[in-house]
Design a protein around this motif. Structure first.
Motif, PDB file in Angstrom:
ATOM      1  N   TYR A   1       0.802  -1.214   0.000  1.00 42.14           N
ATOM      2  CA  TYR A   1       0.000   0.000   0.000  1.00 42.14           C
ATOM      3  C   TYR A   1       0.839   1.271   0.000  1.00 42.14           C
ATOM      4  O   TYR A   1       0.310   2.372  -0.055  1.00 42.14           O
ATOM      5  CB  TYR A   1      -0.967   0.005   1.187  1.00 42.14           C
TER       6      TYR A   1
ATOM      7  N   ARG B   1       2.868   4.199  -1.383  1.00 41.11           N
ATOM      8  CA  ARG B   1       2.805   4.872  -2.686  1.00 41.11           C
ATOM      9  C   ARG B   1       4.096   4.669  -3.466  1.00 41.11           C
ATOM     10  O   ARG B   1       4.154   4.932  -4.660  1.00 41.11           O
ATOM     11  CB  ARG B   1       2.536   6.365  -2.488  1.00 41.11           C
ATOM     12  N   TRP B   2       5.116   4.221  -2.759  1.00 41.44           N
ATOM     13  CA  TRP B   2       6.383   3.991  -3.441  1.00 41.44           C
ATOM     14  C   TRP B   2       6.434   2.620  -4.107  1.00 41.44           C
ATOM     15  O   TRP B   2       7.322   2.339  -4.892  1.00 41.44           O
ATOM     16  CB  TRP B   2       7.535   4.115  -2.441  1.00 41.44           C
ATOM     17  N   TYR B   3       5.478   1.770  -3.749  1.00 41.69           N
ATOM     18  CA  TYR B   3       5.530   0.409  -4.267  1.00 41.69           C
ATOM     19  C   TYR B   3       5.147   0.368  -5.746  1.00 41.69           C
ATOM     20  O   TYR B   3       4.186   1.011  -6.169  1.00 41.69           O
ATOM     21  CB  TYR B   3       4.594  -0.499  -3.459  1.00 41.69           C
TER      22      TYR B   3
END
Lengths: 334, 708
Positions: free
Chosen positions: B125, B127-129
């Motif tokens: 979850y 946002r960098w993933y």
């Protein structure tokens, strides 16, 4: 006699500078840690930026790449900017405007994934640069892998850093360079004209942006995209302290003002398509080939003419179709 | 090169007349942040966590184990630490001891699985993933899911919990139909309680993803799950929901959720006031009135919350409604709603906020009669008790360090902020408008000086500790308070000078209850007020009045003024002050001479005498508003504000008329010398002592001597 000695000394100075600029390390990662000076590609390449949020290239653009023997594509992968966390609602620094890949990268084209880092993101990340560098690198490489962009040899960071964010940005770059270096990947960085006097850059490779040279918000600016007189202020013949690859613009836009205040940009440069209310004015800005070539001559002289790559900003058929084949060739010529 | 004096005077006249004085500042007392909805010291929403911990307590069957110990193991122990749990001596944590003594490997295994699941979900979850081949996350999630499903199917004490973990993993993997199947099968076996409720939270996600969006939103609102609501609203609207979007959903279900108070506080802080961050001097804390439409929406949401039968704290919502009404320009309506709030159920924190708002709205809405003054005294007593009763070391330290925040009207201590906001921002201007200047002075005096006098300790560069009296009496310390604060602005500009004198006289007279209360908390140095009054008279060119007032001051007082360093400037340009020391009785001497000039101008004097008086008067008039500004002001910026242009022109007229009036060439030449009109002297007044002086002292005019 005295004149002869002076000439020899100058010649020696120039030749030694040239050699240093051309040195390429046997191992990119090894060189990146030990040598602060930049790595210049042994063979200059023809490159172009792709700077849209959906990677989809049309036939014209595919032909353009092929026709001009372009070998490198700098693709913007995402921006790094302050934003709110979707889960917590708290403000942080996150990847935004991530590029969605629809087309495949044409065969034979090498991709340099590029990340645009906003100044605000850097100002917010003071003290957390290492963590941010790790996140950016991991995401860039994940994107390259997921979207099958081919083996990544170089990653580029683009940031219009100012004095207040310089240390923070450099710390970020140093960490990113370290992580990438371990994987045998080089770090490239963009340099704007006002940053050209920097004594050292934390990149393996540098690209000098010869566009967006003026103040866009100033109604008195002649052309904020490219202006020879503006560039001249920064680049003096033979006095450029670094070697760079050079990036030139091939785009245009309309800058809007109301009562002398900047209000925004409009894509397109056709005055007939613009309608304006009271107090509203506009400035149409284009990248004229004559201006580009003047700047190119200046930049090449300033850099002492070491071999370097030329990069065009950016791959967009609407803009590129305004130039003839020969004009583009002249931009790419050594 | 001669004529050193006159040249230096010329240079000084041309130099920018900058002073070291500070203020008044750009931020006004009225800008202080009033909304006070959320107490940062109040804990968040611990209910779910506590219930979960109690569930563990029940499961272990050991009520003796503290919830804190359970919390530590469940929430804080790492997987590695959980691995290390085993029989050993001196296990401090009661829950860890229970697990070790009873060899509860099943619980340890479950906790490890839950932590792995949480970690993997965190990555997913983020946002960098960005998913990529070989990142291992998908396979990890799938493995966790399968492990949980197997454990759940095996039954046992932890099966419900494993269903919960399986649902979490499957939500992450977006396996919504499969979640539905699992829930259908597991539902009957899962007892009521926190685990079931948490399972239902994940099933609401299935509703959302399968088109039953309203059902899902309602579920999250009922559960007070702001995070899920935010997520779903973003998905529905394509943008992150704002504070009131979420409140709109939740107010009708979970009005006592403390998180909502935090969100509203944040919204008011961000949207109504700019909180000064220290990044920029130009960033002003300014009131932005909210639109009627926005305010009406807030009011509707507040009404919804108040209408919830189970609402334990309607006072909060009514307070917020009153704030919205006031900020949209409906202060009277706001007052009525706030009154209602004060009678509603609430907590001490919000009641205090309501009382402050009530004082503020009373100041805005009331007629300033004796009844209002009685209420004001009552309210100020309460506010004063809050100021003195809630003071912390942090506040004291701000004052000791120079009270920069206090000086620039930057929020730093709510109770004192509100005293200044209400009194300086609202009451004083209206009191002045109603002709109650002396009361306005008294009120401003307390508002500015109460906290300073109460702490009564300042540190300066050269003094580790000074009382306010020592600070104010010093002739070497720059007084950062008394010549820039709200009180000073009132006496320096806003009330008639007579009111200042009246105030000074009243300090010894009989006082009303309100006046006495205010005076007891104020700075009551009569000399300070009389000096300002005398300066005002000089500025207003009432020189006789100025003499009358300034004569009452001790000569030494002027050395306590920040402007005393500028009192070495001769307003009449008679001689260069080589010592650089201030002239004694600077203002008084000036006022006396100007009064005398006036007498000589209008009396039965000859034209030469009258002309000289006019020149003297004109020069004094001009200087007192330019070069010798310390006669009429306490601060002079580098900016040319043209405020006194007209007076400067008047001064010029006096000078030219005076020159025209003088018949005697000798006298006229001497006056021209004072005016530095040397060329005119050598050209037109050759046989005068002034011309002789110029030719002997100035190389520039040597040629004229030769010709002569």
């Amino acid at each position: 006699m005295k004149r002869h000695i002076t000439f020899i000394l100058i010649a020696l100075l120039f030749s030694s500078c040239g050699r240093r600029a051309q040195q390429a390390p046997s191992s990119p990662s090894g060189a990146s840690h030990s040598a602060p000076s930049a790595v210049i590609m042994e063979t200059p390449e023809r490159a172009i930026y792709f700077w849209k949020s959906v990677f989809k290239i049309n036939d014209y653009e595919t032909e353009f790449l092929k026709g001009h023997d372009i070998t490198t594509l700098y693709i913007k992968m995402f921006d790094v900017a302050p934003d709110r966390d979707w889960n917590t609602g708290e403000t942080g620094v996150f990847p935004v405007a991530t590029t969605r890949f629809v087309s495949e990268v044409p065969e034979g084209i090498k991709v340099v994934p590029t990340v645009y880092i906003t100044l605000e993101a850097m100002l917010r990340s003071a003290g957390k640069e290492e963590d941010l560098a790790e996140k950016i690198v991991a995401r860039v490489l994940a994107m390259a892998s997921f979207n099958i962009l081919g083996p990544v040899e170089m990653v580029q960071f683009d940031c219009d850093w100012t004095a207040s964010a310089r240390d923070s940005y450099f710390a970020l770059c140093r960490r990113a360079r370290e992580i990438l270096g371990e994987k045998g990947i080089l770090l490239s960085g963009t340099v704007r004209l006002h940053q050209v006097a920097e004594p050292e850059y934390p990149f393996d490779h540098r690209v000098l942006m010869l566009y967006n040279t003026g103040s866009i918000k100033n109604p008195d600016t002649r052309n904020s995209i490219i202006d020879y007189d503006e560039v001249k202020k920064y680049l003096k013949r033979g006095k450029c302290p670094h070697s760079f690859d050079m990036a030139y613009p091939t785009f245009g836009w309309t800058v809007n003002f109301k009562d002398g205040q900047f209000t925004g940009l409009t894509h397109g440069t056709n005055p007939d398509s613009l309608s304006y209310g009271p107090g509203e004015t506009f400035r149409i800005e284009t990248s004229e080939i004559s201006e580009i070539l003047k700047v190119k001559t200046l930049a090449d002289r300033a850099a002492g003419n070491p071999p370097h790559s030329n990069i065009i900003y950016h791959l967009d058929s609407t803009n590129l179709s305004k130039y003839t084949f020969d004009e583009i060739e002249r931009i790419y010529s050594d | 090169m001669k004529l050193k004096e006159s040249i230096l005077i010329s240079i000084l006249l041309l130099a920018p007349v900058l002073s070291r004085a500070c203020g008044p500042y750009e931020w006004q007392a009225a800008d202080y942040m009033l909304p006070r909805i959320w107490d940062p010291a109040q804990p968040g929403n611990p209910e779910d966590d506590r219930r979960l911990l109690r569930d563990w307590q029940d499961l272990a069957g050991t009520p003796a184990i503290s919830l804190e110990d359970i919390s530590n193991v469940v929430f804080n122990y790492s997987v590695e630490r959980l691995d290390g749990i085993g029989p050993r001596e001196h296990i401090e944590n009661g829950f860890e001891r229970y697990l070790a003594d009873n060899d509860r490997q099943d619980i340890i295994r479950y906790l490890k699985t839950a932590k792995e699941c949480e970690k993997a979900r965190g990555c997913y979850y983020s946002r960098w993933y960005y998913p990529s081949a070989g990142d291992g996350l998908s396979s990890t999630m799938e493995e966790i899911r399968d492990r949980c499903l197997a454990e759940a199917a095996a039954g046992g004490q932890l099966s419900s919990r494993y269903v919960l973990q399986a649902l979490r993993a499957m939500t992450t993997l977006q396996e919504y139909p499969r979640m539905d199947s699992l829930w259908r099968a597991a539902d009957p076996a899962i007892p009521d309680g926190i685990i079931r409720e948490m399972c239902l939270d994940y099933m609401a996600r299935v509703d959302f993803e399968t088109g039953k969006k309203e059902t899902a939103l309602r579920h999250y609102a009922e559960r007070g799950d702001i995070s899920s609501l935010r997520f779903c609203l973003k998905r529905m609207n394509g943008k992150l929901p704002g504070c009131w979007d979420i409140l709109e959903q939740m107010a009708g279900f979970d009005p006592d959720n403390i998180e909502l108070r935090r969100m509203m506080q944040e919204w008011f802080t961000d949207n109504v006031m700019h909180r000064y961050t220290g990044d920029s001097y130009s960033e002003r804390m300014s009131m932005r009135i909210i639109s009627i439409a926005d305010a009406d929406r807030i009011c509707r949401i507040c009404d919804t919350a108040v209408g919830v039968k189970s609402c334990r704290n309607p006072a909060v919502w009514l307070y917020v409604k009153a704030l919205a009404l006031d900020l949209s320009g409906r202060s009277r309506e706001a007052g009525a709603v706030n009154d209602k709030a004060s009678l509603s159920a609430g907590d001490d924190f919000i009641w205090d906020s309501i009382r402050v708002l009530s004082i503020y709205l009373d100041a805005k809405n009331s007629v300033y009669d004796s009844a209002y003054e009685a209420r004001l005294l009552r309210d100020l007593r309460w506010l004063d008790a809050k100021i003195t009763g809630n003071i912390t070391d942090e506040v004291r330290n701000v004052i000791k360090a120079g009270a920069w925040e206090l000086r620039v009207n930057k929020s730093f201590y709510y109770w004192n902020d509100m005293l200044k906001k209400i009194i300086l921002g609202e009451v004083c201007p209206r009191m002045i408008d109603r002709g109650k200047g002396t009361l306005a002075i008294r009120l401003a005096n307390m508002a500015d000086n109460r906290l300073l006098n109460y702490v009564d300790c300042l540190e300066t560069k050269h003094h580790s500790s000074l009382t306010m009296t020592q600070y104010r009496n010093s002739s070497t310390i720059f007084n950062c308070f008394d010549y820039s604060n709200g009180l000073f602005q009132i006496i320096d500009r806003k009330v008639p000078v007579k009111d200042i004198e009246k105030y000074v006289r009243s300090l010894d007279g009989s006082l009303t209850g309100l006046e006495k209360f205010l005076d007891d908390r104020s700075y009551k140095n009569k000399t300070y007020f009389l000096e300002v009054a005398g300066t005002r008279y000089v500025r207003e060119m009432k020189y006789e009045e100025a003499v009358r007032v300034l004569e009452k001051l001790p000569s030494s007082y002027q050395y306590r003024l920040n402007t005393s360093v500028y009192m070495d400037r001769d307003p009449f340009q008679t001689a260069f002050n080589e010592s650089g020391l201030p002239y004694p009785d600077y203002k008084l001497g000036f006022a006396r001479r100007m009064a005398e000039d006036r007498r000589r101008m209008s009396g039965n004097f000859g034209p030469d005498e009258r002309g000289r008086a006019m020149i003297d008067y004109g020069l004094g008039l001009k200087s007192s508003f330019s070069y010798a500004w310390a006669l009429t002001a306490y601060f002079k910026s580098g900016w040319d504000d043209h405020e006194y242009d007209e007076l400067l022109q008047t001064g010029d007229r006096y000078i030219s008329n005076g020159l025209a009036m003088i018949c005697d060439k000798e006298i006229k030449a001497l006056e021209l010398l004072r005016l530095q009109a040397r060329l005119e002297i050598v050209q037109h007044y050759r046989n005068t002592s002034a011309c002789d002086y110029v030719l002997r002292h100035c190389d520039e005019y040597r040629d004229y001597r030769k010709k002569r």
